[in-house]
Scaffold this active site. Structure first.
Site, mmCIF file in Angstrom:
data_model
loop_
_atom_site.group_PDB
_atom_site.id
_atom_site.type_symbol
_atom_site.label_atom_id
_atom_site.label_comp_id
_atom_site.label_asym_id
_atom_site.label_seq_id
_atom_site.Cartn_x
_atom_site.Cartn_y
_atom_site.Cartn_z
ATOM 1 N N TYR A 98 -2.795 -7.843 16.593
ATOM 2 C CA TYR A 98 -2.952 -6.924 15.452
ATOM 3 C C TYR A 98 -4.268 -6.164 15.572
ATOM 4 O O TYR A 98 -4.307 -4.936 15.434
ATOM 5 C CB TYR A 98 -2.921 -7.724 14.147
ATOM 6 C CG TYR A 98 -3.118 -6.887 12.893
ATOM 7 C CD1 TYR A 98 -2.052 -6.235 12.299
ATOM 8 C CD2 TYR A 98 -4.378 -6.774 12.297
ATOM 9 C CE1 TYR A 98 -2.223 -5.477 11.141
ATOM 10 C CE2 TYR A 98 -4.562 -6.034 11.142
ATOM 11 C CZ TYR A 98 -3.474 -5.382 10.562
ATOM 12 O OH TYR A 98 -3.664 -4.626 9.425
ATOM 13 N N ILE B 199 0.844 -1.206 0.000
ATOM 14 C CA ILE B 199 0.000 0.000 0.000
ATOM 15 C C ILE B 199 0.877 1.253 0.000
ATOM 16 O O ILE B 199 0.608 2.223 -0.722
ATOM 17 C CB ILE B 199 -0.958 -0.012 1.206
ATOM 18 C CG1 ILE B 199 -1.910 -1.216 1.127
ATOM 19 C CG2 ILE B 199 -1.767 1.287 1.271
ATOM 20 C CD1 ILE B 199 -2.786 -1.424 2.369
ATOM 21 N N ASP C 131 13.541 2.884 11.373
ATOM 22 C CA ASP C 131 13.053 1.705 12.098
ATOM 23 C C ASP C 131 12.068 2.200 13.151
ATOM 24 O O ASP C 131 12.458 2.835 14.129
ATOM 25 C CB ASP C 131 14.214 0.947 12.745
ATOM 26 C CG ASP C 131 13.707 -0.284 13.500
ATOM 27 O OD1 ASP C 131 12.477 -0.556 13.464
ATOM 28 O OD2 ASP C 131 14.536 -0.969 14.129
ATOM 29 N N THR D 55 -1.565 -7.462 -1.062
ATOM 30 C CA THR D 55 -0.194 -7.020 -0.748
ATOM 31 C C THR D 55 0.585 -8.157 -0.075
ATOM 32 O O THR D 55 -0.016 -9.150 0.363
ATOM 33 C CB THR D 55 -0.181 -5.839 0.251
ATOM 34 O OG1 THR D 55 -0.490 -6.347 1.560
ATOM 35 C CG2 THR D 55 -1.139 -4.739 -0.121
ATOM 36 N N LYS E 163 -4.678 -2.064 15.969
ATOM 37 C CA LYS E 163 -5.358 -1.206 14.992
ATOM 38 C C LYS E 163 -6.501 -0.416 15.648
ATOM 39 O O LYS E 163 -6.765 0.726 15.259
ATOM 40 C CB LYS E 163 -5.840 -2.041 13.808
ATOM 41 C CG LYS E 163 -4.697 -2.580 12.962
ATOM 42 C CD LYS E 163 -3.852 -1.449 12.373
ATOM 43 C CE LYS E 163 -2.784 -1.920 11.422
ATOM 44 N NZ LYS E 163 -2.037 -0.808 10.807
HETATM 45 N N1 NAD Z 1 -2.944 -5.637 3.231
HETATM 46 C C1 NAD Z 1 -4.086 -5.620 3.897
HETATM 47 O O1 NAD Z 1 -4.979 -6.449 3.658
HETATM 48 C C2 NAD Z 1 -4.341 -4.582 4.952
HETATM 49 C C3 NAD Z 1 -5.618 -4.473 5.486
HETATM 50 C C4 NAD Z 1 -5.879 -3.525 6.462
HETATM 51 C C5 NAD Z 1 -4.847 -2.697 6.900
HETATM 52 N N2 NAD Z 1 -3.604 -2.834 6.369
HETATM 53 C C6 NAD Z 1 -2.556 -1.948 6.883
HETATM 54 O O2 NAD Z 1 -2.009 -1.205 5.814
HETATM 55 C C7 NAD Z 1 -0.647 -0.904 6.103
HETATM 56 C C8 NAD Z 1 0.228 -1.323 4.933
HETATM 57 O O3 NAD Z 1 0.088 -2.713 4.752
HETATM 58 P P1 NAD Z 1 0.633 -3.501 3.465
HETATM 59 O O4 NAD Z 1 -0.421 -4.475 3.128
HETATM 60 O O5 NAD Z 1 1.144 -2.563 2.454
HETATM 61 O O6 NAD Z 1 1.839 -4.305 4.148
HETATM 62 P P2 NAD Z 1 3.277 -4.673 3.598
HETATM 63 O O7 NAD Z 1 3.734 -5.813 4.430
HETATM 64 O O8 NAD Z 1 3.267 -4.836 2.112
HETATM 65 O O9 NAD Z 1 4.124 -3.356 3.948
HETATM 66 C C9 NAD Z 1 4.399 -2.983 5.272
HETATM 67 C C10 NAD Z 1 5.684 -2.181 5.278
HETATM 68 O O10 NAD Z 1 5.976 -1.804 6.621
HETATM 69 C C11 NAD Z 1 7.377 -1.859 6.796
HETATM 70 N N3 NAD Z 1 7.768 -2.022 8.190
HETATM 71 C C12 NAD Z 1 7.515 -3.074 9.005
HETATM 72 N N4 NAD Z 1 8.134 -2.925 10.181
HETATM 73 C C13 NAD Z 1 8.783 -1.719 10.129
HETATM 74 C C14 NAD Z 1 9.616 -1.018 11.034
HETATM 75 N N5 NAD Z 1 9.949 -1.518 12.235
HETATM 76 N N6 NAD Z 1 10.101 0.182 10.646
HETATM 77 C C15 NAD Z 1 9.815 0.689 9.424
HETATM 78 N N7 NAD Z 1 9.047 0.046 8.517
HETATM 79 C C16 NAD Z 1 8.532 -1.150 8.867
HETATM 80 C C17 NAD Z 1 7.798 -3.081 5.978
HETATM 81 O O11 NAD Z 1 9.185 -3.070 5.674
HETATM 82 C C18 NAD Z 1 6.900 -2.984 4.754
HETATM 83 O O12 NAD Z 1 7.517 -2.310 3.675
HETATM 84 C C19 NAD Z 1 -0.312 -1.629 7.404
HETATM 85 O O13 NAD Z 1 -0.425 -0.732 8.478
HETATM 86 C C20 NAD Z 1 -1.386 -2.686 7.487
HETATM 87 O O14 NAD Z 1 -1.653 -3.092 8.815
HETATM 88 C C21 NAD Z 1 -3.318 -3.747 5.401
#
Ligand code: NAD
Length: 243
Positions: A151, A19, A55, A186, A155
């Site tokens: 999780y 995302i 981080d 994703t 959230k």
């Molecule tokens: N994919 C879904 O279905 C979904 C649904 C609801 C909410 N979300 C939320 O959307 C957001 C993005 O999710 P996504 O699907 O793109 O996930 P993703 O796993 O593709 O990306 C998450 C990113 O966060 C980074 N990250 C993790 N730990 C970190 C840290 N300690 N410091 C810096 N960066 C860090 C990772 O390196 C990664 O690039 C998240 O907050 C997730 O909870 C996702």
């Protein structure tokens, strides 16, 4: 594409993820100066995005990332908090506290820290927008069949944090709003392929969201179109919560 974000500097955490990448790509295409922050994957950021390492588990790392952004240029930097992690289907009664600390550390403590650091600078410079990504898992539903109690709780806390900061900072020009996605295609969901068909079946629209469909909502909260949104939360779940 219009240039509706021209002259704006916007930092996106989790920029290398599914995302986050879509948000960066779209903001750059609309004229923003985008700083993609992540702890890994910075080489693969979309063209035009300036990558920087962060981080979210480290206060020092967050503080120095913000300091570096302002050392290079004193213009306000707005914020999209997109980084997040989820535990793998773990029953609550067996949850190792290291998993609890990791998920809460990134999803809540990390989001609080970035809001605190970016927010303080925005308050000092007259305001700006902050958008946090929570999830339908926070308030609208409890996910199933996977068990992810930490999780979901993290959230819910992100949603509450957004409302709380909105009340503290809104009067001083910093608008904080929240986007809460349903299932998005994703890497976050990549390990749970055996559940994908069930998740899609239970989504009214019968599919995952594309990352760009979440980016559109983030753009709305960053733009002047949402000038009267303060502590709002937009659920984008393809109707999942209705069933
Ligand atoms: N994919 C879904 O279905 C979904 C649904 C609801 C909410 N979300 C939320 O959307 C957001 C993005 O999710 P996504 O699907 O793109 O996930 P993703 O796993 O593709 O990306 C998450 C990113 O966060 C980074 N990250 C993790 N730990 C970190 C840290 N300690 N410091 C810096 N960066 C860090 C990772 O390196 C990664 O690039 C998240 O907050 C997730 O909870 C996702």
């Amino acid at each position: 594409m219009t240039n509706r974000f021209e002259g704006r500097r916007i930092a996106v955490t989790g920029a290398a993820g599914g995302i986050g990448r879509a948000i960066c790509e779209s903001l750059v295409a609309q004229g923003a100066q985008v700083h993609g922050l992540d702890r890994t994957g910075l080489d693969g950021l979309p063209d035009g995005v300036a990558g920087a390492s962060i981080d979210l588990l480290s206060e020092e790392s967050v503080v120095s990332a913000v300091r570096d952004l302002y050392a290079a240029d004193d213009c306000p930097v707005e914020l999209v908090n997109c980084a997040g992690v989820v535990e793998d289907d773990v029953p609550a009664e067996e949850m190792p506290m290291a998993q609890f600390d990791l998920v809460m550390g990134v999803n809540l403590r990390g989001v609080f820290l970035t809001c605190r650091e970016f927010g303080r600078e925005l308050l000092a410079r007259g305001g700006g927008a902050i958008v946090n990504i929570a999830s339908m898992s926070g308030n609208a539903i409890v996910n199933h069949p996977q068990r992810q109690s930490v999780y979901n709780s993290s959230k819910a806390a992100v949603s509450a944090l957004g409302r709380s900061l909105a009340v503290e900072w809104g009067p001083r020009g910093v608008r904080v709003n929240t986007v809460s996605p349903g299932y998005v295609d994703t890497p976050l969901n990549a390990l749970k392929t055996q559940m994908h068909e069930q998740w899609k079946r239970e989504t009214v629209l019968g599919r995952f969201a594309a990352p760009v469909e979440i980016a559109r909502a983030v753009e709305y909260f960053l733009s002047e179109d949402s000038a009267f949104c303060c502590g709002a939360e937009l659920l984008i779940d393809g109707g999942f919560a209705l069933r």
